[in-house]
Design a protein around this motif. Structure first.
Motif, mmCIF file in Angstrom:
data_model
loop_
_atom_site.group_PDB
_atom_site.id
_atom_site.type_symbol
_atom_site.label_atom_id
_atom_site.label_comp_id
_atom_site.label_asym_id
_atom_site.label_seq_id
_atom_site.Cartn_x
_atom_site.Cartn_y
_atom_site.Cartn_z
ATOM 1 N N LEU B 124 78.708 11.867 0.492
ATOM 2 C CA LEU B 124 79.918 11.672 1.315
ATOM 3 C C LEU B 124 81.184 11.491 0.462
ATOM 4 C CD1 LEU B 124 78.673 9.166 4.082
ATOM 5 C CD2 LEU B 124 79.458 11.511 4.452
ATOM 6 N N LEU B 125 80.958 11.196 -0.834
ATOM 7 C CA LEU B 125 82.121 10.882 -1.685
ATOM 8 C C LEU B 125 83.167 11.993 -1.750
ATOM 9 C CD1 LEU B 125 80.519 8.918 -4.682
ATOM 10 C CD2 LEU B 125 82.181 8.059 -3.019
ATOM 11 N N PRO B 126 82.775 13.265 -2.011
ATOM 12 C CA PRO B 126 83.825 14.294 -2.105
ATOM 13 C C PRO B 126 84.648 14.415 -0.826
ATOM 14 C CG PRO B 126 81.767 15.111 -3.004
ATOM 15 C CD PRO B 126 81.448 13.805 -2.356
ATOM 16 N N VAL B 127 83.984 14.423 0.323
ATOM 17 C CA VAL B 127 84.735 14.591 1.575
ATOM 18 C C VAL B 127 85.624 13.360 1.842
ATOM 19 C CG1 VAL B 127 83.092 13.689 3.299
ATOM 20 C CG2 VAL B 127 84.547 15.635 3.860
ATOM 21 N N THR B 128 85.164 12.192 1.410
ATOM 22 C CA THR B 128 85.985 10.972 1.582
ATOM 23 C C THR B 128 87.238 11.053 0.698
ATOM 24 O OG1 THR B 128 83.969 9.733 1.985
ATOM 25 C CG2 THR B 128 85.923 8.440 1.483
ATOM 26 N N VAL B 129 87.044 11.487 -0.535
ATOM 27 C CA VAL B 129 88.199 11.632 -1.441
ATOM 28 C C VAL B 129 89.182 12.655 -0.873
ATOM 29 C CG1 VAL B 129 88.923 12.410 -3.744
ATOM 30 C CG2 VAL B 129 86.940 10.906 -3.508
ATOM 31 N N LEU B 130 88.629 13.771 -0.370
ATOM 32 C CA LEU B 130 89.509 14.813 0.192
ATOM 33 C C LEU B 130 90.252 14.302 1.423
ATOM 34 C CD1 LEU B 130 87.329 18.055 -0.124
ATOM 35 C CD2 LEU B 130 89.227 17.306 -1.570
ATOM 36 N N PHE B 169 91.986 19.376 9.979
ATOM 37 C CA PHE B 169 91.566 19.292 8.575
ATOM 38 C C PHE B 169 90.058 19.059 8.483
ATOM 39 C CE2 PHE B 169 90.395 16.480 5.072
ATOM 40 C CZ PHE B 169 90.711 17.268 3.985
ATOM 41 N N MET B 170 89.555 18.122 9.305
ATOM 42 C CA MET B 170 88.123 17.809 9.266
ATOM 43 C C MET B 170 87.285 19.040 9.621
ATOM 44 S SD MET B 170 87.790 14.818 8.139
ATOM 45 C CE MET B 170 86.141 14.264 8.521
ATOM 46 N N PHE B 171 87.737 19.751 10.661
ATOM 47 C CA PHE B 171 87.028 20.978 11.040
ATOM 48 C C PHE B 171 87.066 21.987 9.891
ATOM 49 C CE2 PHE B 171 87.700 19.844 15.658
ATOM 50 C CZ PHE B 171 86.346 19.794 15.963
ATOM 51 N N GLY B 172 88.235 22.129 9.311
ATOM 52 C CA GLY B 172 88.430 23.093 8.219
ATOM 53 C C GLY B 172 87.555 22.787 7.025
ATOM 54 N N VAL B 173 87.562 21.521 6.611
ATOM 55 C CA VAL B 173 86.789 21.125 5.431
ATOM 56 C C VAL B 173 85.289 21.273 5.688
ATOM 57 C CG1 VAL B 173 86.121 19.080 4.096
ATOM 58 C CG2 VAL B 173 88.511 19.660 4.347
ATOM 59 N N ALA B 188 76.863 12.994 -5.407
ATOM 60 C CA ALA B 188 78.093 13.704 -5.043
ATOM 61 C C ALA B 188 78.158 15.057 -5.731
ATOM 62 C CB ALA B 188 79.292 12.869 -5.452
ATOM 63 N N ALA B 189 78.632 16.073 -5.005
ATOM 64 C CA ALA B 189 78.764 17.413 -5.587
ATOM 65 C C ALA B 189 80.242 17.694 -5.857
ATOM 66 C CB ALA B 189 78.180 18.455 -4.628
ATOM 67 N N TRP B 190 80.642 17.458 -7.111
ATOM 68 C CA TRP B 190 82.050 17.698 -7.485
ATOM 69 C C TRP B 190 82.191 19.170 -7.888
ATOM 70 C CZ3 TRP B 190 84.354 13.590 -5.749
ATOM 71 C CH2 TRP B 190 83.749 12.337 -5.824
ATOM 72 N N ASN B 191 82.081 20.025 -6.930
ATOM 73 C CA ASN B 191 82.068 21.464 -7.228
ATOM 74 C C ASN B 191 83.464 22.096 -7.097
ATOM 75 O OD1 ASN B 191 82.468 21.566 -4.475
ATOM 76 N ND2 ASN B 191 80.298 21.905 -4.016
ATOM 77 N N SER B 192 83.496 23.413 -7.290
ATOM 78 C CA SER B 192 84.802 24.104 -7.285
ATOM 79 C C SER B 192 85.474 24.033 -5.912
ATOM 80 C CB SER B 192 84.625 25.560 -7.724
ATOM 81 O OG SER B 192 83.789 26.223 -6.804
ATOM 82 N N ALA B 193 84.670 24.017 -4.844
ATOM 83 C CA ALA B 193 85.251 23.930 -3.493
ATOM 84 C C ALA B 193 86.042 22.623 -3.373
ATOM 85 C CB ALA B 193 84.145 23.977 -2.444
ATOM 86 N N PHE B 194 85.433 21.546 -3.858
ATOM 87 C CA PHE B 194 86.104 20.242 -3.822
ATOM 88 C C PHE B 194 87.405 20.274 -4.616
ATOM 89 C CE2 PHE B 194 86.952 16.424 -6.321
ATOM 90 C CZ PHE B 194 87.230 15.507 -5.315
ATOM 91 N N TRP B 195 87.328 20.771 -5.853
ATOM 92 C CA TRP B 195 88.510 20.752 -6.717
ATOM 93 C C TRP B 195 89.623 21.636 -6.169
ATOM 94 C CZ3 TRP B 195 88.937 16.761 -9.533
ATOM 95 C CH2 TRP B 195 87.822 16.144 -10.099
ATOM 96 N N THR B 196 89.246 22.749 -5.517
ATOM 97 C CA THR B 196 90.265 23.642 -4.962
ATOM 98 C C THR B 196 91.021 22.948 -3.824
ATOM 99 O OG1 THR B 196 88.821 25.488 -5.490
ATOM 100 C CG2 THR B 196 90.632 25.955 -3.971
ATOM 101 N N VAL B 197 90.251 22.342 -2.911
ATOM 102 C CA VAL B 197 90.898 21.664 -1.777
ATOM 103 C C VAL B 197 91.765 20.517 -2.289
ATOM 104 C CG1 VAL B 197 90.525 20.372 0.364
ATOM 105 C CG2 VAL B 197 89.049 22.311 -0.182
ATOM 106 N N LEU B 198 91.247 19.763 -3.252
ATOM 107 C CA LEU B 198 92.009 18.632 -3.788
ATOM 108 C C LEU B 198 93.304 19.119 -4.457
ATOM 109 C CD1 LEU B 198 91.914 15.521 -4.171
ATOM 110 C CD2 LEU B 198 90.968 15.939 -6.436
#
Lengths: 296, 223
Positions: B124-130, B169-173, B188-198
């Motif tokens: 849940l960490l990546p989505v919480t950070v986003l 945003f929630m739907f989009g993510v 936690a999966a700190w992947n490219s999808a996460f970094w791009t959105v961030l």
């Protein structure tokens, strides 16, 4: 341009969609109270906002306390006390908080004078601003401006929210402030009684143009309403400086802006009465004369 | 920073002190509910936490800018020795500081909760950070809009957008595979999808928080 006057406007122009302040040149001298009089929408508040740097002129030059506006507004405003009838304090804060806040900003803050004004205006420091009436809020704004001991006071319709007693108290305070001969006041109002009471110089503005500016006594001495009785078939002698003429049967009422003994002599024995005009009458006659002259 | 700027920023904190306190208490209460475990507690607690941050942002931007302008308090502030450009800069700095304090605390508390609670997967960490970064960017959208919009109608529109865009945003993510598929993972999966959105969120934050310095602060007329 001289830098000695607290306010100097030279050829200032500011255009909006439906209103233009045009070619305004105006001076406020040290120690002077300039009454700035005009009907609603004449350009009084626009002029004051230009003087405070809140608006940028399209043309011309403005200097306030020697500082070019609006560029040096932050420096100039250190010595300006600006009060407008539209102004409000923070509604949820107490007056005491406002006093502390302003005292911490202005080195010249006069604590004793603030306490005197608080008492004189019957305000309570511990009260929140939202609990004050509109007249009390205005008194609070004035108190916060006066106790800074500013070199220049700019007042935009400051008495419009006041009852007659409050108006009397506040106008007395303004004249007290002027005991310091270096302090100047620009006082804008459409209430000519207030202006007549405290100003020593008066400027009339109408539809964005300055129509007249001179010492108050000069206005009061120059303007007269003269009632004449003209027998039927007799022509009225041609006299200069008549700005208005109303005929009612044999009676003719002339309004002049250059009254003199010579004028009376030229009118001869037909004069029935010479009426000294109030500032309000002078203001209305002046505005109507200029509108007529401009074909408005 | 000159003393007057400091005082005006401190004044903003003073004016919003109760809101800051209440929002921190409400947000932490929401997280406390999440900590108790169970689906219902999670859903209600999460909603309280989220609503608190979103509503707090909308309220302080409205009170700090739109209401101050509407009630003509701004006229009084501008009678002080500040230029109108300074006023805009002070507003941005002060309102960001007022928001960031509870936002940071509540974001850190949410992240801490996920890390400490066994029943909440670290996925849940990546989505919480986003989500937290999005709320910051969304807040700068309201502040920026309030400093530029002079009409009450436009401000109402801005608040509606601010409050509803979070759902979009929630739907989009959640539609992004790289994020949705790792939600229940133990790590936690700190992947490219996460970094791009961030990165997009941070870019939006930077643009919206600096835009007033280039537009509103440079206005020739302040009415």
């Amino acid at each position: 341009m001289s830098t000695s006057n607290p306010i100097e406007f030279r050829g200032v122009r500011k255009a909006f969609h439906f209103f233009t302040l045009d070619d305004l040149s105006l001076d406020l001298e040290p120690g002077q109270i300039l009454g700035f009089v005009g009907p609603n929408g004449a350009g009084k508040s626009t002029t004051i906002r230009l003087a405070l740097g809140l608006l940028t002129p399209d043309a011309g030059e403005i200097r306030v306390l020697g500082h070019r506006m609006p560029e040096a507004q932050a420096i100039a405003k250190r010595d300006i006390g600006y009060v407008s009838s539209e102004m409000r304090l923070f509604q949820n804060a107490t007056l005491a908080w406002h006093l502390r806040f302003i005292a911490s900003i202005y080195p010249g803050w006069d604590e004793a004078y603030a306490a005197t004004l608080l008492k004189r205006f019957n305000l309570r420091a511990e009260q929140t601003v939202k609990g004050l009436s509109s007249g009390e809020q205005m008194k609070a704004v004035l108190m916060l401006a006066l106790a800074r001991r500013p070199k220049l006071l700019v007042l935009d319709e400051p008495t419009s929210n006041f009852d007659p007693v409050a108006r009397h108290e506040v106008l007395n305070e303004f004249t007290d402030v002027l005991r310091d001969e270096d302090r100047s006041i620009l006082f804008s109002s459409h209430n000519t009684l207030d202006v007549e009471r405290i100003s020593d110089r008066i400027a009339f503005i109408d539809r964005g143009q300055l129509i007249d500016s001179r010492d108050k006594e000069d206005f009061l001495e120059r303007w007269r309403r003269i009632q004449l009785q003209v027998p039927p078939g007799t022509a009225l002698p041609e006299v200069p400086h008549v700005v208005d003429r109303v005929t009612d049967g044999q009676f003719v009422t002339l309004t002049t802006n250059q009254f003199s003994g010579d004028l009376l002599a030229r009118l001869g024995g037909t004069v029935r009465e010479v009426h000294r005009m109030s500032l309000e009458e002078i203001f209305v006659a002046n505005v109507m004369h200029h509108r007529e002259a401009r074909g408005q | 920073m000159n003393p007057l700027t400091r005082k005006l920023i401190a004044r903003e904190f003073y004016m919003h002190r109760w809101l800051i306190g209440i929002s921190m208490i409400a947000g932490l209460a929401g997280l406390a509910l999440v900590a108790r475990g169970g689906n219902m507690n999670f859903n209600v607690g999460f909603l309280v936490w989220l609503t608190t941050i979103v509503a707090f942002g909308a309220v302080i931007a409205m009170f700090g800018i739109a209401t101050e302008r509407k009630e003509r308090v701004m006229h009084w502030v501008l009678s002080l020795p500040v230029a109108h450009g300074d006023y805009v800069r002070i507003k941005v700095a002060a309102l960001l500081a007022c928001f960031i304090l509870p936002w940071f605390l509540l974001s850190a508390a949410a992240i801490g909760l996920i890390l400490l609670q066994a029943h909440l997967p670290d996925g849940l960490l990546p989505v919480t950070v986003l989500l937290c970064a999005f709320m910051l960017a969304n807040y700068t959208f309201v502040v920026c809009s309030a400093l530029h919009a002079n009409s009450e109608g436009l401000m109402t529109m801005v608040i509606i957008v601010h409050n509803t865009v979070i759902t979009l945003f929630m739907f989009g993510v959640m539609a992004i595979d790289g994020i949705r598929t790792h939600l229940h993972d133990p790590a936690a999966a700190w992947n490219s999808a996460f970094w791009t959105v961030l990165a997009v969120e941070l870019a939006v934050f930077l643009v919206l928080s600096s835009l007033p310095f280039f537009v509103a602060a440079r206005r020739r007329d302040f009415t």
